[in-house]
Design a protein around this motif. Sequence first.
Motif, PDB file in Angstrom:
ATOM      1  N   LEU A  34       0.836  -1.203   0.000  1.00  0.00           N
ATOM      2  CA  LEU A  34       0.000   0.000   0.000  1.00  0.00           C
ATOM      3  C   LEU A  34       0.873   1.255   0.000  1.00  0.00           C
ATOM      4  CD1 LEU A  34      -2.762   1.355   0.200  1.00  0.00           C
ATOM      5  CD2 LEU A  34      -2.599   1.141   2.698  1.00  0.00           C
ATOM      6  N   GLU A  35       1.940   1.280   0.796  1.00  0.00           N
ATOM      7  CA  GLU A  35       2.819   2.450   0.845  1.00  0.00           C
ATOM      8  C   GLU A  35       3.440   2.719  -0.520  1.00  0.00           C
ATOM      9  OE1 GLU A  35       4.448   2.444   5.457  1.00  0.00           O
ATOM     10  OE2 GLU A  35       5.390   1.109   3.994  1.00  0.00           O
ATOM     11  N   THR A  36       3.912   1.672  -1.193  1.00  0.00           N
ATOM     12  CA  THR A  36       4.537   1.862  -2.496  1.00  0.00           C
ATOM     13  C   THR A  36       3.509   2.286  -3.535  1.00  0.00           C
ATOM     14  OG1 THR A  36       6.122   0.128  -1.915  1.00  0.00           O
ATOM     15  CG2 THR A  36       6.000   0.759  -4.240  1.00  0.00           C
ATOM     16  N   TYR A  37       2.337   1.712  -3.467  1.00  0.00           N
ATOM     17  CA  TYR A  37       1.250   2.055  -4.396  1.00  0.00           C
ATOM     18  C   TYR A  37       0.884   3.537  -4.282  1.00  0.00           C
ATOM     19  CZ  TYR A  37      -3.481   2.001  -6.425  1.00  0.00           C
ATOM     20  OH  TYR A  37      -4.618   2.267  -7.163  1.00  0.00           O
ATOM     21  N   LEU A  38       0.753   4.023  -3.045  1.00  0.00           N
ATOM     22  CA  LEU A  38       0.404   5.428  -2.849  1.00  0.00           C
ATOM     23  C   LEU A  38       1.578   6.338  -3.195  1.00  0.00           C
ATOM     24  CD1 LEU A  38      -1.597   5.186   0.504  1.00  0.00           C
ATOM     25  CD2 LEU A  38      -2.504   5.400  -1.831  1.00  0.00           C
ATOM     26  N   ALA A  39       2.807   5.885  -2.934  1.00  0.00           N
ATOM     27  CA  ALA A  39       3.982   6.687  -3.264  1.00  0.00           C
ATOM     28  C   ALA A  39       4.104   6.895  -4.769  1.00  0.00           C
ATOM     29  CB  ALA A  39       5.247   6.032  -2.720  1.00  0.00           C
ATOM     30  N   HIS A  40       3.595   5.933  -5.558  1.00  0.00           N
ATOM     31  CA  HIS A  40       3.628   6.057  -7.019  1.00  0.00           C
ATOM     32  C   HIS A  40       2.305   6.569  -7.565  1.00  0.00           C
ATOM     33  CE1 HIS A  40       7.141   3.318  -6.528  1.00  0.00           C
ATOM     34  NE2 HIS A  40       7.581   3.986  -7.583  1.00  0.00           N
ATOM     35  N   ALA A  41       1.519   7.214  -6.691  1.00  0.00           N
ATOM     36  CA  ALA A  41       0.272   7.865  -7.104  1.00  0.00           C
ATOM     37  C   ALA A  41      -0.659   6.904  -7.831  1.00  0.00           C
ATOM     38  CB  ALA A  41       0.568   9.084  -7.967  1.00  0.00           C
ATOM     39  N   GLY A  42      -0.683   5.644  -7.404  1.00  0.00           N
ATOM     40  CA  GLY A  42      -1.618   4.687  -7.966  1.00  0.00           C
ATOM     41  C   GLY A  42      -1.220   4.116  -9.318  1.00  0.00           C
TER      42      GLY A  42
END
Length: 547
Positions: free
Chosen positions: A488-496
């Motif tokens: 989830l952290e990586t997903y949000l860090a890459h703006a989805g």
Amino acid sequence: MNSGENSGYDTRGAGITVRRALELPGLRSGLPEVVAGADRLQRTVRWVHAGEVPNIASLLKGGELLLTTGYGLGHRPADQRAFVRTLAERGIAALVVELGPRFARLPAALVDTARTAGLPLVQLHREVPFVTVTEEIHTEIVNGHYALLQRAEEVHRRCTEALLGGGGVPQVLEILAGFTGNPVFLETTDGQLLYAAGEGPEGADPLQVWEGLRERHRDDPPAGSALVDVPGGGPGSGGVRARLVLLPVRSEPAPVHRMAAERIAGVLAVVLMQARQEEELAARGRGDFLTDLAEGRVTAEDAPAQARVLGFGPGAGPLLPVVMRLGDALSPQGGGWAVLARAVAEELASLGVPVLLGVRPVEGRVPLLLGLRSEAERPAIADRVAAALRAGVERAGMLRPGARPPVVVIGPAGGWTAASAGLRHAAETATAAQGLPDRPWYDARRLDIDLLLWRLRDHPDLAAFVDRAIGPLLDHDRRSRPPLLPTLETYLAHAGRKAETARGLHLNRQTLYNRLARIGELLGADLDDPQTVLTLSLALRARRHVS
């Protein structure tokens, strides 16, 4: 200093006398008649209060001029006597009663008690607007405060000019002694005399005054003395480096003299700071100055002169505030702060810009101000100063295996006013940034959300928000593998962006899709919904600050 003795102003403090208050148009229009305490009209009026309740004395602090129409005085002589006695015991300046429906003339019990108690009692024969009286007297009091501040500021200005002109502590003390009309002394925190200025009675040497008054009253200064701490002492001194002593020789020091001494104490702190030979104490002194600037104890107007005394002479360009925060595992002990200050200063020397470097051991901080030639230099200087600070920490031998590196926060560039706010903001942001992923430096302007969340870290609502937003995911990761929080952290860090997320996690796309679907199922949320993304992003950032 006694030129105002017969004026309507109280020369010992910021206020006006009862006599002066009666001369103002508001009370004068009421045809005032003093029926008791005519010999006490030089009392100071600290404030004005109007009221009609019997127990009004309990609402007062002393020094007030009380306005009333008499409805709270009571009908029985015993009540009236008690009313006046409690006011006198409270220490009010005067009681003013407007004659009218309640009293055509003041009762004898009231007048006799006021005379016995020595309380000025005034009756007004004509109705007056109490609000007008209050406004007039309060304006006079405020003007008196301002006049005192102006006089103290003028002395401070003269002392600053003397120092910039090459003078030292003796010249500063001579100026203060001339202003107070009394000899002035500078002593150590344990009472040893450092400097003396001015003259005693009949031209006596101030040392004689010191020996006759201060030495004999070591633990209990003579009544009326004014002792003002000079800030900035080292460990064990309670933050006090020395002490200014004003003794009541020719006259008792007035509040304006204390005001001037308090302003000058700040100037002396800078001078004594320069006189220190130990590197750590000098660095602490500069840190004290930068902290005082950040917290508003040094104004933007006074700061340039004080900074020049410390050897910091920036040009006309903007100032760049910087704060390095050391974690508990990095904080040096003993004389380590001197080693750190020296190492960092040597690394910063290669920048080629003016630098004012201080240390704050209690907070584990290293505050700095740098003089830039232009705002355009900020990014490049920020990179270099962050590298220099970290290199200094390494040279000082403070980096330990497994310990987080120091946090460096760069504030916005600007003038002295901006530098004050920037240092304060950077210091607080540096503390908040300790839980963030490591970077060479952080831009204080881009961490306002993290700073806000850090300020709320102890509020139960923030912990409840984190639990509502991502609690089920945290519960899953405690029980099952693989953990889904990093996804989830990586997903949000890459703006989805799923392709970038998969590459960042070294996953094939189908595995990523399965994990995202499982996260959505656990949280009962649509990860493509902008509102959900915002909530989860805030929850993840808040989690770093919640215990």
